[in-house]
Design a protein around this motif. Sequence first.
Motif, PDB file in Angstrom:
ATOM      1  N   ASN A  85       0.805  -1.226   0.000  1.00  0.00           N
ATOM      2  CA  ASN A  85       0.000   0.000   0.000  1.00  0.00           C
ATOM      3  C   ASN A  85       0.842   1.282   0.000  1.00  0.00           C
ATOM      4  O   ASN A  85       0.514   2.255   0.670  1.00  0.00           O
ATOM      5  CB  ASN A  85      -0.974   0.003   1.186  1.00  0.00           C
ATOM      6  CG  ASN A  85      -2.286   0.712   0.827  1.00  0.00           C
ATOM      7  OD1 ASN A  85      -2.559   0.953  -0.356  1.00  0.00           O
ATOM      8  ND2 ASN A  85      -3.078   1.046   1.817  1.00  0.00           N
ATOM      9  N   SER A  86       1.917   1.290  -0.784  1.00  0.00           N
ATOM     10  CA  SER A  86       2.728   2.508  -0.850  1.00  0.00           C
ATOM     11  C   SER A  86       2.598   3.161  -2.222  1.00  0.00           C
ATOM     12  O   SER A  86       2.336   2.496  -3.228  1.00  0.00           O
ATOM     13  CB  SER A  86       4.198   2.173  -0.560  1.00  0.00           C
ATOM     14  OG  SER A  86       4.658   1.252  -1.514  1.00  0.00           O
ATOM     15  N   VAL A  87       2.768   4.472  -2.249  1.00  0.00           N
ATOM     16  CA  VAL A  87       2.577   5.268  -3.460  1.00  0.00           C
ATOM     17  C   VAL A  87       3.879   5.974  -3.808  1.00  0.00           C
ATOM     18  O   VAL A  87       4.611   6.422  -2.924  1.00  0.00           O
ATOM     19  CB  VAL A  87       1.482   6.338  -3.227  1.00  0.00           C
ATOM     20  CG1 VAL A  87       1.184   7.112  -4.503  1.00  0.00           C
ATOM     21  CG2 VAL A  87       0.217   5.694  -2.681  1.00  0.00           C
ATOM     22  N   SER A  88       4.149   6.062  -5.119  1.00  0.00           N
ATOM     23  CA  SER A  88       5.356   6.787  -5.542  1.00  0.00           C
ATOM     24  C   SER A  88       5.066   7.452  -6.879  1.00  0.00           C
ATOM     25  O   SER A  88       4.137   7.048  -7.592  1.00  0.00           O
ATOM     26  CB  SER A  88       6.527   5.810  -5.677  1.00  0.00           C
ATOM     27  OG  SER A  88       6.145   4.718  -6.492  1.00  0.00           O
ATOM     28  N   PRO A  89       5.831   8.501  -7.238  1.00  0.00           N
ATOM     29  CA  PRO A  89       5.615   9.137  -8.543  1.00  0.00           C
ATOM     30  C   PRO A  89       5.821   8.107  -9.657  1.00  0.00           C
ATOM     31  O   PRO A  89       6.689   7.247  -9.556  1.00  0.00           O
ATOM     32  CB  PRO A  89       6.701  10.213  -8.591  1.00  0.00           C
ATOM     33  CG  PRO A  89       7.088  10.438  -7.173  1.00  0.00           C
ATOM     34  CD  PRO A  89       6.907   9.137  -6.469  1.00  0.00           C
TER      35      PRO A  89
END
Length: 705
Positions: free
Chosen positions: A301-305
């Motif tokens: 559940n992690s977000v990155s560009p």
Amino acid sequence: MMPTHQPTTSCGVLLAAACVLLTGCQMPTADADTTTTPFDPSAARRLAAEDLLAAHGTGQEERIRRGVDQLARMWRESDGDTEAFVQFARDEFLPTGELLDDTFNRFEYVSESMDGYFNAMSRDLRRGVDLEIGPLLPLDRRLAAFNAAAHLSDDLFTGKIAQTALLNFPLTDLQEKLARGENWTRRQWAEARLTDGFDTRVPASVGQAMTAAAAAADTYISNYNIYMHHLLTPDGQRLFPQGLRLISHWGLRDELKAQYADPDGLPRQQMIRTVMERIVRQEIPAAVINNPLLDWEPAGNSVSPAMVNDADPPPGAAATAHDAREDDERYRQWLGIFHAAQLADTHQPDQPSLIARRFNVNREIPEEEVEALLEAVLSSPLAGRVAKLVSSRLGRPLEPFDIWYVGFKPRGQHAEADLDVRTRARYPDAAAYAADIPRLLQDLGFTQEQAKFLAGQIVVEPSRGAGHAMGAARRDDLAHLRTRVGAGGMDYKGYNIAVHEMGHNVEQVFSMTRIDHTLLQGVPNTAFTEALAFVFQDRDMELLGLDTKGAGDLKPLEAFWATREIAGVALVDMRAWRWLYAHPDATPAAFRKAVVEIATEVWNAYHAGIFGARDVPLLAIYSHMVDGAMYTPDYPLGHLIAFQIEEHFNMHRDRFGTEFERICRLGRLTPNAWMEQAVGSSLSAEPLLKAATAALSRQERAGTD
Ligand SMILES: [Zn+2]
């Protein structure tokens, strides 16, 4: 039916919810402070009946008493005092005979006209949100939320048009229709549908509130896309191709189904399951929804560009990598529909909840009967045996998402990518599909005359959402088929939906333009139009010229598995609505928690044992739960009805088109009356369970050979 109107849609169905409310309410207490002799219902009844009996004789007594009673129940002080009531009855009551017949005919004519033009206007108002015709404008949402017919019901009462119908034609509830409908003439059925439109007095604000809530939820759902190439595995792999944008839940679920055709599809299916569960639990980061500028790793559940650029970002998409969760917007939207429904409840003592209106007014099947049908499918011991077969066909233990197993379907044998190539080549745009409709219909078994006529009545357009069919409500208007057509042409999903929607359109056209009474246009409820659409959709491969030999053997198993899946979804939907009525002040967070609990409870009761996993919330992924106001039970009902209808068509394969038309022309009877006349038996899960048992035994025998 007269004072309902919103376009006749299927699948996109939000609007049906508005109809529930529009047909189901009474006027708020009218402030008639200027009335000097207040309206006294019992005196009004007595005086009017005496007056009419003296004028028309005892031969009309039953009609007089009933009509006067109906009129008194719906009369408000704002309509006039007791004397005005008696005068109205004297002026407007017609004894049996030519003038009464003329009055009925006039009502039928203007009903078609009003319904038809409001339907067409609504379609135009929704054009911006429904069709892929460029960027969605802020204005489009306002237009879609605007209901031009919102005051129609009020106005028909204010003009005392409704009262004329109520005085002269019988108003019947579900019980009377169930008890007596069997022996009614077509005219009697049409009269029943005429007065159904006036069974309550609706404050316009209530209808407006529901339209607005449904439009808001619809917009929320229609823009809920996941950019699949931006999903990362924990070790940074991208499992899905560039540019693939899937709408929740349809696109996600159908992609999951499509992966059964790929021997390496399992990790993709597992990833989709994680995405779905994050959506249901609202753990999905809000920033990744409808946004190709960010990458998301669903497991951690992690977000990155985004590290790749594969799609033009829609307006509003931001490149900043926030991982804040969606914060219960899904449940806030659903609550919005509930709160709009509550506004109607207070005006409607006879059907005081959306649950009551859904079953007693829209479906016309009592709630307990629907629940019993769903449970008959879910609790059948057949499930364990079919699960074993699925597991052996897959060559692995079952996973929870195997509720969507499609390997019994001939489609499972073809890779989705190959199918996409075929459909894109055949249908580069909506016009190409439209041009092929006569051929498609003739291949299905319609005569050349029918095919030509039908094709001339259906307009094909590219949809913004997943697709829907919008029927006409006037004989000189056209039905509209909407499906997604990408820049490279119609992919298989779009085609599959188009065939389904075409089934709706054909039903809509026959039941509108070739029916004896336009007041009866349509089918008993939306489950029936779904059933008829499934009959088309099931043959989509055959229409692509693909081999479907041997598919018949597995068909009952496929139907059983699919019905069982959606029956669970429907139970979750029904229980969620019961929970809402028990907790009317719930916050979105509390409601989210309840839905997750209900979904896992239904899962644990019917699925945990055979899938070997407990506490799975997947059944709550359906978008229609959010925006459809308890529409999902119509899907399993649709499957059961479809199965019974399919059996009927299989017996009359040589005259498919003629039978299809005959059945559509039955119109809006009650479900059981319709079934009896369409296929000669009432609605039941038995034919499906029987056929599935036989098919399973054949498979088990073949397996041991
Ligand atoms: Zn449909």
